[in-house]
Scaffold this motif. Structure first.
Motif, PDB file in Angstrom:
ATOM      1  N   LEU A  24      20.239   8.210  30.605  1.00  0.00           N
ATOM      2  CA  LEU A  24      19.483   9.383  31.050  1.00  0.00           C
ATOM      3  C   LEU A  24      18.271   9.626  30.149  1.00  0.00           C
ATOM      4  N   PHE A  25      18.470   9.481  28.842  1.00  0.00           N
ATOM      5  CA  PHE A  25      17.426   9.769  27.869  1.00  0.00           C
ATOM      6  C   PHE A  25      16.611   8.539  27.479  1.00  0.00           C
ATOM      7  N   GLY A  26      16.707   7.474  28.259  1.00  0.00           N
ATOM      8  CA  GLY A  26      15.916   6.276  27.984  1.00  0.00           C
ATOM      9  C   GLY A  26      16.242   5.645  26.642  1.00  0.00           C
ATOM     10  N   GLY A  27      17.507   5.732  26.245  1.00  0.00           N
ATOM     11  CA  GLY A  27      17.940   5.102  25.003  1.00  0.00           C
ATOM     12  C   GLY A  27      17.795   5.964  23.761  1.00  0.00           C
ATOM     13  N   ASP A  28      17.339   7.206  23.910  1.00  0.00           N
ATOM     14  CA  ASP A  28      17.145   8.089  22.758  1.00  0.00           C
ATOM     15  C   ASP A  28      18.498   8.536  22.190  1.00  0.00           C
ATOM     16  N   ALA A  29      18.864   7.978  21.049  1.00  0.00           N
ATOM     17  CA  ALA A  29      20.172   8.263  20.443  1.00  0.00           C
ATOM     18  C   ALA A  29      20.283   9.707  19.964  1.00  0.00           C
ATOM     19  N   ALA A  30      19.187  10.279  19.456  1.00  0.00           N
ATOM     20  CA  ALA A  30      19.226  11.661  18.955  1.00  0.00           C
ATOM     21  C   ALA A  30      19.500  12.646  20.087  1.00  0.00           C
ATOM     22  N   LEU A  31      18.844  12.449  21.237  1.00  0.00           N
ATOM     23  CA  LEU A  31      19.092  13.327  22.391  1.00  0.00           C
ATOM     24  C   LEU A  31      20.517  13.135  22.901  1.00  0.00           C
ATOM     25  N   THR A  32      20.978  11.903  22.923  1.00  0.00           N
ATOM     26  CA  THR A  32      22.352  11.614  23.370  1.00  0.00           C
ATOM     27  C   THR A  32      23.357  12.352  22.498  1.00  0.00           C
ATOM     28  N   THR A  33      23.209  12.223  21.195  1.00  0.00           N
ATOM     29  CA  THR A  33      24.119  12.883  20.251  1.00  0.00           C
ATOM     30  C   THR A  33      24.062  14.397  20.423  1.00  0.00           C
ATOM     31  N   SER A  34      22.853  14.924  20.578  1.00  0.00           N
ATOM     32  CA  SER A  34      22.693  16.361  20.722  1.00  0.00           C
ATOM     33  C   SER A  34      23.332  16.881  22.009  1.00  0.00           C
ATOM     34  N   LEU A  35      23.150  16.151  23.122  1.00  0.00           N
ATOM     35  CA  LEU A  35      23.763  16.568  24.389  1.00  0.00           C
ATOM     36  C   LEU A  35      25.279  16.626  24.255  1.00  0.00           C
ATOM     37  N   LEU A  36      25.876  15.580  23.711  1.00  0.00           N
ATOM     38  CA  LEU A  36      27.337  15.548  23.585  1.00  0.00           C
ATOM     39  C   LEU A  36      27.824  16.650  22.640  1.00  0.00           C
ATOM     40  N   ALA A  37      27.038  16.961  21.610  1.00  0.00           N
ATOM     41  CA  ALA A  37      27.391  18.058  20.703  1.00  0.00           C
ATOM     42  C   ALA A  37      27.308  19.407  21.432  1.00  0.00           C
ATOM     43  N   ARG A  38      26.295  19.588  22.290  1.00  0.00           N
ATOM     44  CA  ARG A  38      26.164  20.834  23.057  1.00  0.00           C
ATOM     45  C   ARG A  38      27.358  21.009  24.013  1.00  0.00           C
ATOM     46  N   ILE A  39      27.735  19.920  24.684  1.00  0.00           N
ATOM     47  CA  ILE A  39      28.876  19.988  25.593  1.00  0.00           C
ATOM     48  C   ILE A  39      30.132  20.347  24.805  1.00  0.00           C
ATOM     49  N   ASN A  40      30.281  19.763  23.635  1.00  0.00           N
ATOM     50  CA  ASN A  40      31.423  20.059  22.774  1.00  0.00           C
ATOM     51  C   ASN A  40      31.416  21.528  22.346  1.00  0.00           C
ATOM     52  N   ALA A  41      30.235  22.041  22.014  1.00  0.00           N
ATOM     53  CA  ALA A  41      30.113  23.461  21.627  1.00  0.00           C
ATOM     54  C   ALA A  41      30.506  24.367  22.792  1.00  0.00           C
ATOM     55  N   LEU A  42      30.070  24.006  24.000  1.00  0.00           N
ATOM     56  CA  LEU A  42      30.458  24.787  25.181  1.00  0.00           C
ATOM     57  C   LEU A  42      31.973  24.790  25.344  1.00  0.00           C
ATOM     58  N   LYS A  43      32.579  23.612  25.237  1.00  0.00           N
ATOM     59  CA  LYS A  43      34.032  23.503  25.404  1.00  0.00           C
ATOM     60  C   LYS A  43      34.789  24.314  24.366  1.00  0.00           C
ATOM     61  N   ASN A  44      34.248  24.410  23.146  1.00  0.00           N
ATOM     62  CA  ASN A  44      34.934  25.106  22.064  1.00  0.00           C
ATOM     63  C   ASN A  44      34.656  26.601  22.004  1.00  0.00           C
ATOM     64  N   ALA A  45      33.735  27.082  22.830  1.00  0.00           N
ATOM     65  CA  ALA A  45      33.440  28.520  22.864  1.00  0.00           C
ATOM     66  C   ALA A  45      34.576  29.251  23.587  1.00  0.00           C
ATOM     67  N   ASP A  46      34.877  30.449  23.133  1.00  0.00           N
ATOM     68  CA  ASP A  46      35.891  31.254  23.833  1.00  0.00           C
ATOM     69  C   ASP A  46      35.327  31.796  25.140  1.00  0.00           C
ATOM     70  N   THR A  47      34.112  32.311  25.058  1.00  0.00           N
ATOM     71  CA  THR A  47      33.419  32.824  26.242  1.00  0.00           C
ATOM     72  C   THR A  47      31.948  32.405  26.148  1.00  0.00           C
ATOM     73  N   LEU A  48      31.214  32.629  27.214  1.00  0.00           N
ATOM     74  CA  LEU A  48      29.804  32.268  27.230  1.00  0.00           C
ATOM     75  C   LEU A  48      29.016  33.032  26.167  1.00  0.00           C
ATOM     76  N   ARG A  49      29.472  34.230  25.818  1.00  0.00           N
ATOM     77  CA  ARG A  49      28.782  35.018  24.789  1.00  0.00           C
ATOM     78  C   ARG A  49      28.686  34.239  23.470  1.00  0.00           C
ATOM     79  N   ASP A  50      29.698  33.434  23.157  1.00  0.00           N
ATOM     80  CA  ASP A  50      29.682  32.641  21.917  1.00  0.00           C
ATOM     81  C   ASP A  50      28.499  31.677  21.885  1.00  0.00           C
ATOM     82  N   ILE A  51      28.044  31.233  23.043  1.00  0.00           N
ATOM     83  CA  ILE A  51      26.888  30.342  23.133  1.00  0.00           C
ATOM     84  C   ILE A  51      25.591  31.160  23.082  1.00  0.00           C
ATOM     85  N   ILE A  52      25.569  32.251  23.820  1.00  0.00           N
ATOM     86  CA  ILE A  52      24.362  33.086  23.914  1.00  0.00           C
ATOM     87  C   ILE A  52      23.915  33.582  22.543  1.00  0.00           C
TER      88      ILE A  52
END
Length: 120
Positions: A24-52
């Motif tokens: 998706l990111f044309g091979g950009d490893a930094a964007l790849t790592t960041s996306l997966l970290a964001r998804i992980n942060a979403l999964k670990n939040a109790d509610t959406l407010r934790d992200i906001i």
């Protein structure tokens, strides 16, 4: 923990597979790592407010035909990539109206619509 739904299998794969994210990111490893970290942060939040409340995500509402949808940065404000998501109620239905300030503390399900250069 926040539950994540995905609009379709393609979006799910982009958000959960290093290989698909890199493509998706044309091979950009930094964007790849960041996306997966964001998804992980979403999964670990109790509610959406934790992200906001975390300014580094730059959670913001979308307008026009994307009313009721929100975006967070994949990496930074300088990067054009955003994760587009929609809060869902306990029946996995969109909130109507979607008053994020009132509901964010109770939102436990989000659907990821897409990962894209939304503003291009």
């Amino acid at each position: 923990m926040l539950h994540i739904e995905y609009k379709n299998e393609k979006v799910k794969e982009q958000c959960t597979s290093v290989k698909a994210a890199k493509k998706l990111f044309g091979g950009d490893a930094a964007l790849t790592t960041s996306l997966l970290a964001r998804i992980n942060a979403l999964k670990n939040a109790d509610t959406l407010r934790d992200i906001i409340v975390q300014s580094r995500f730059h959670f913001h509402s979308l307008q026009g035909n994307m009313d009721g949808y929100f975006a967070i940065d994949v990496k930074t404000r300088r990067e054009p990539w955003r994760i587009i998501l929609q809060p869902l109620d306990d029946n996995k239905q969109p909130y109507n109206p979607c008053n994020i300030d009132e509901i964010s503390g109770s939102v436990r399900i989000v659907e990821i619509e897409e990962v894209s250069k939304h503003y291009e």
